[in-house]
Write an enzyme that holds these catalytic residues in place. Structure first.
Site, PDB file in Angstrom:
ATOM      1  N   ASP A 382       0.834  -1.201   0.000  1.00  0.00           N
ATOM      2  CA  ASP A 382       0.000   0.000   0.000  1.00  0.00           C
ATOM      3  C   ASP A 382       0.875   1.260   0.000  1.00  0.00           C
ATOM      4  OD1 ASP A 382      -2.004   1.820   0.355  1.00  0.00           O
ATOM      5  OD2 ASP A 382      -2.851   0.895   2.149  1.00  0.00           O
ATOM      6  N   ASP A 462     -10.585   4.197  -1.137  1.00  0.00           N
ATOM      7  CA  ASP A 462     -11.216   3.227  -0.230  1.00  0.00           C
ATOM      8  C   ASP A 462     -12.735   3.223  -0.357  1.00  0.00           C
ATOM      9  OD1 ASP A 462      -8.628   3.066   0.568  1.00  0.00           O
ATOM     10  OD2 ASP A 462      -9.035   3.291   2.708  1.00  0.00           O
TER      11      ASP A 462
HETATM   12  C1  GLA Z   1      -5.407   2.477   2.795  1.00  0.00           C
HETATM   13  C2  GLA Z   1      -5.944   1.326   1.969  1.00  0.00           C
HETATM   14  C3  GLA Z   1      -6.972   0.550   2.791  1.00  0.00           C
HETATM   15  C4  GLA Z   1      -6.321   0.048   4.063  1.00  0.00           C
HETATM   16  C5  GLA Z   1      -5.687   1.204   4.836  1.00  0.00           C
HETATM   17  C6  GLA Z   1      -4.835   0.728   5.994  1.00  0.00           C
HETATM   18  O1  GLA Z   1      -6.384   3.415   3.079  1.00  0.00           O
HETATM   19  O2  GLA Z   1      -6.506   1.775   0.765  1.00  0.00           O
HETATM   20  O3  GLA Z   1      -7.502  -0.521   2.040  1.00  0.00           O
HETATM   21  O4  GLA Z   1      -5.363  -0.917   3.748  1.00  0.00           O
HETATM   22  O5  GLA Z   1      -4.854   1.983   4.004  1.00  0.00           O
HETATM   23  O6  GLA Z   1      -4.262   1.779   6.716  1.00  0.00           O
END
Ligand code: GLA
Length: 645
Positions: A382, A462
């Site tokens: 990520d 998200d």
């Molecule tokens: C980002 C990702 C999420 C999750 C969070 C964790 O926002 O897109 O899917 O993994 O980080 O902190």
């Protein structure tokens, strides 16, 4: 009766908004309605994504308004205003940005029975989309317009219970890299005990008759057509399984669970074990669900006040350490593997993860080795704190894929480097690890996710459990279908059905039952990784029904690996279709609007001439054959998912 009805006089509780709630005579933040600096005395302040449905009697004359983004957000925000009449578009503003002057709306309403006022987020998410319907009024001649309330929906389980006879489920193709531990589970529904067998397995592999687990190691590259069988007291059944030894894994999208959408920063080893146990003991495992993935917050969080997150980030050799909530990663993956499942983990190419925990920057080789040693089968990587400039700060240059040498576009290269670096590190591990890129779609990741060896890549920000988020993301995948293929999947983010909540406090998903059918149908058509985001210890019958329909899951897991595209759109009605390996089509008829709508699929768009067989996949029932077109009345935000041949 006749007159002018200001929108602000109506019951705005039925106006859906992506954030906060609609306000009469005020902006969504409660300020004077202002667009492009001009103040309006009357109107309604709303927020993308929004919709409001009004019933008319066919005699209303005109709808007028001035629409735009409220000045309270400065030049931020962008949204599109749409006026729909009986499912047809009467007005579309084009993208309106913060700071712009209002656009005038003036549309005739003669004959119209259903008026829908819609605000979309215009493709960049709903942030700052403070959308004003200023001076909005309906000039009516017959009876006054009536607000259509948001209907209460019953949560009806459509998925039939599996029968007692054995029925094989799950993917029909499985890829593994020769020399690495092989793990694939043959699954079936039916009365237990069940005995599994396989004929034609390549040398080095064996099947456990009790669990259906195929383990061992492939010695060489190659393709094998294996026949797998499941048998119980009521009979037996066989099915082909294609095993492909090669460089590419995840030949069908992964099916599993991830901790983020429920536990987020509160996750513990206990939560992960619970999820694994429920997946194994409930019916989920019999339908092919197998990954149990830890998201953020298994690492130490530098500077945290929470004692369970404190501690050294790495040991003296630089190996990553876990936080106190995860005392023993190897013991945890042993537990997960012992249940016949697979384990997943999360990191960042930057120094910190999105939650501020330790990331992998400068430690890619060591971290990949730790994950493999611990026994992980999946890595979500990520972006978050990664900064391209910091590449020059590395003590020694990280080994990375040579494919980057051919890239001349600097901007793209910057996005690719961190992912190619971890890919190179994973390649050196004696373990098959699904590689999931997460950088929210930057730089059209679908175009190059394949080159950096991603097995899947997030295409969006998200998700959350609202219609605007889920539908906004899902329907925006149109056009990305050309990039999906076996081992390379677009990922529109994880599922928001069941009890979700991003923290210790959970709540039932805010999606209505029909919206949940849309979610699972669309994600299946999109050949997306399916990662359940809810607390599995709180599964209810409705959610189990959503997640255990083998004919729906078969759309997701189809061997051909095609992703559905949008084949037609008419107002709120959309038709998406995905080609299946047997020559049939999986077809979704969707209604994005708030009133029931007739949606039609023109069969010539699927090259189907003559009579077509039609099967309703949620109900697992054949329907009357169709020719020319298939038409269904689809409820608010609902779907019909069909297989057509
Ligand atoms: C980002 C990702 C999420 C999750 C969070 C964790 O926002 O897109 O899917 O993994 O980080 O902190």
């Amino acid at each position: 009766m006749a007159g002018e009805l200001p929108l602000s006089k109506l019951d705005l509780r039925s106006m859906e908004t992506g954030w906060s709630h609609a306000k009469a005579g005020k902006s969504i933040d409660g300020n004077a309605l202002t667009i492009g600096g001009k103040v309006y005395a009357d109107g309604v302040g709303s927020h993308a994504e929004s919709s409001f449905a009004l019933q008319l009697d066919g005699k209303a004359r005109e709808f007028t308004a001035a629409v735009g983004i409220d000045s309270e957000v400065g030049n931020k925000g962008s949204a599109e205003f749409v006026v729909m009449a009986d499912g047809r578009e009467l007005f579309r503003s084009g993208v309106m940005k913060g700071g712009q002057a209002a656009k005038e709306v003036k549309v005739p309403l003669g004959g119209v029975k259903l008026l829908e006022l819609v605000v979309t987020e215009a493709g960049d998410g709903i942030d700052f989309d403070h959308a004003d319907w200023a001076d909005a009024r309906i000039d009516f001649a017959g009876s006054a317009p009536v607000v259509m309330p948001i209907p209460k929906e019953e949560a009806v389980v459509l998925t039939p219970k599996p029968g007692p006879k054995p029925r094989l489920t799950g993917p029909r193709v499985f890829g593994a890299r020769p020399g690495n531990p092989f793990q694939h589970r043959v699954t079936a529904t039916g009365t237990k005990p069940m005995t599994f067998s396989a004929s034609g397995l390549p040398a080095g592999l064996k099947i456990d008759p009790k669990t259906g687990l195929i383990t061992g190691k492939l010695a060489d590259k190659g393709e094998w057509r294996v026949e797998v069988a499941a048998k119980n007291s009521l009979g037996s059944v066989t099915r082909p399984l294609r095993i492909v030894g090669g460089d590419t894994i995840s030949l069908t999208p992964p099916l599993g669970w991830n901790s983020w959408n429920c536990f987020a920063g509160a996750v513990t080893d206990g939560n992960i074990r619970d999820a694994a146990r429920v997946m194994a003991e409930s019916s989920l495992v019999d339908h092919g669900w197998c990954y149990v993935n830890i998201d953020d917050f298994w690492q130490v969080k530098p500077g945290s006040n929470d004692p369970t997150l404190q501690g050294p980030e790495r040991d003296a050799e630089g190996n990553i350490l876990t936080n106190k909530r995860f005392p023993d990663m190897k013991a945890l993956t042993d537990y997960i593997h012992g249940l016949g499942l697979k384990a997943g983990l999360y990191s960042s190419p930057g120094p910190l993860t999105c939650g501020g925990c330790s990331g992998s920057f400068g430690h890619e080789e060591q971290d990949a080795a730790s994950y493999a040693k611990w026994g992980f089968d999946y890595l979500k990587h990520d972006w978050c704190s990664y900064r391209p400039e910091s590449e020059k700060d590395r003590a020694k240059p990280a080994p990375r894929l040579s494919v980057l040498d051919s890239i001349t576009n600097d901007e793209k290269l910057k996005l690719m480097i961190p992912y190619a670096t971890m890919r190179a590190a994973l390649d050196r591990q004696p373990r098959d690890i699904h590689y999931s890129l997460c950088q929210y779609g930057m730089g059209n990741v679908s175009e190059w996710g394949d080159m950096v060896g991603g097995n899947s890549w997030r295409t969006t920000g998200d998700i959350n459990d609202s219609w605007s988020s889920m539908a906004g993301i899902g329907f925006k995948q149109a056009g990305l279908e050309k990039y999906a293929k076996p081992g390379r999947w677009n990922d529109p983010d994880m599922l928001v059905v069941g009890h979700v909540g991003w923290g210790p406090a959970l709540h039932p998903t805010k999606l209505t039952p029909n919206e949940q059918y849309t979610h699972i149908s669309l994600w299946s058509l999109l050949a997306s990784p399916l990662l359940i985001g809810c607390d599995l210890t709180k599964l209810d019958d409705f959610t189990v029904g959503l997640l255990t329909n083998d004919e729906v899951l078969e759309v997701n897991q189809d061997e051909l690996g095609k992703q559905a595209g949008r084949i037609s759109k008419d107002g709120n009605g959309e038709v998406w279709a995905k080609q299946m390996v047997d020559g049939s089509w999986a077809v979704g008829l969707f209604n994005r609007g708030t009133a029931p709508l007739q949606v039609s699929c023109d069969l010539s768009l699927l090259n189907i001439r003559g009579a077509a067989q039609v099967r309703d996949l949620w109900r697992q029932k054949n329907e009357a054959p169709a020719s020319g077109k298939i038409t269904r009345t689809i409820p608010r935000h609902g779907v019909a998912l069909l297989r057509v041949k």
